[in-house]
Design an enzyme around this catalytic site. Structure first.
Site, PDB file in Angstrom:
ATOM      1  N   ASP A   1       4.136   3.966  31.936  1.00 59.90           N
ATOM      2  CA  ASP A   1       3.494   4.341  30.679  1.00 59.90           C
ATOM      3  C   ASP A   1       2.521   3.233  30.289  1.00 59.90           C
ATOM      4  OD1 ASP A   1       3.739   6.463  28.879  1.00 59.90           O
ATOM      5  OD2 ASP A   1       4.863   5.268  27.453  1.00 59.90           O
TER       6      ASP A   1
ATOM      7  N   PHE B   1       0.694  -2.531  34.192  1.00 57.62           N
ATOM      8  CA  PHE B   1       1.217  -3.879  33.927  1.00 57.62           C
ATOM      9  C   PHE B   1       0.178  -4.859  33.362  1.00 57.62           C
ATOM     10  CE2 PHE B   1       4.183  -2.203  37.146  1.00 57.62           C
ATOM     11  CZ  PHE B   1       5.387  -2.382  36.476  1.00 57.62           C
TER      12      PHE B   1
ATOM     13  N   TYR C   1       0.872   0.498  27.788  1.00 54.22           N
ATOM     14  CA  TYR C   1       1.399  -0.232  26.618  1.00 54.22           C
ATOM     15  C   TYR C   1       0.986   0.511  25.348  1.00 54.22           C
ATOM     16  CZ  TYR C   1       2.017  -4.115  29.926  1.00 54.22           C
ATOM     17  OH  TYR C   1       2.394  -4.892  30.982  1.00 54.22           O
TER      18      TYR C   1
END
Length: 227
Positions: free
Chosen positions: A71, A84, A73
């Site tokens: 997902d 990431f 952030y």
């Protein structure tokens, strides 16, 4: 339908590789959902121009490694369309801190003072999230709008049309995508998720060094993991 296709702002080699997907009803539904949510005043991350950032930074035929996230952030200013990764100047999230820790242990790469992974993407590391958008402060809020159909098709297309790609599957969600990958043609490295919530299982997986060994074996250029 043709109009929908033209409006997808995505790098040309991906546009060709995924042409069929952009014509499917579910993709139109994703677009309509996002337009409706924005009109209703919902905050959606990442910004529209960065939804396909992973694809625009890593052209299809350049893909050598895939790092699969779940997902984007969901806090302001964090999501940038690369799994990431966060923009420079944004606090490095806990999962990424653990990734850096393992990178340092594995290859003695200095721990960066930022969380921007664009340099990896530019070298052929596709930083793919399974969901490409999320609502402000609501984790997994766009899990069921159709993005997984699209990103599953991305993984299957890479598997089908490329050779010798190294897939890094971190955590059970990412491991669940393994059936989409032809392991006769590609390499799959699995481990625990780097999140601190998953304990210390990510440490000592050696994935960065192993990925380069697998690229070297094929005569491909190695990834310079320094940031």
């Amino acid at each position: 339908m043709e109009k929908q296709n033209i409006q997808v702002k995505i790098e040309e080699s991906w546009k060709a590789a995924l042409a069929d997907e952009f014509q499917k009803p579910y993709f139109t539904q994703i677009r309509e959902f996002l337009v409706t949510e924005k009109k209703a005043g919902k905050k959606i991350y990442p910004p529209g121009s960065l939804i396909f950032n992973a694809f625009n930074t890593t052209p299809f035929e350049k893909v050598k490694v895939v790092i699969l996230g779940q997902d984007p952030y969901h806090n302001p200013g964090e999501a940038m369309g690369l799994s990431f990764s966060v923009p420079k100047g944004v606090r490095v999230p806990p999962s990424l801190k653990n990734i850096y820790k393992e990178l340092n242990r594995d290859l003695e790469v200095a721990v960066p003072n930022h969380g921007d992974l664009t340099a990896w993407a530019e070298q052929g590391v596709l930083l793919l999230n399974a969901m490409l958008t999320v609502e402000h402060k609501k984790a997994s809020s766009h899990k069921k709008i159709g993005w997984q159909k699209f990103t599953d098709a991305v993984i299957a297309t890479i598997s089908d049309k490329l050779d010798g790609v190294v897939f890094l599957l971190w955590g059970n969600f990412a491991k669940g995508k393994k059936p989409l990958i032809d392991e006769m043609k590609h390499y799959v490295l699995e481990s625990v998720h780097p999140s601190p919530l998953a304990g210390n299982g990510f440490q000592n997986n050696g994935h960065f060094g192993k990925a380069n060994e697998l690229l070297e074996k094929q005569g491909k250029e190695l990834i310079d993991w320094k940031l």
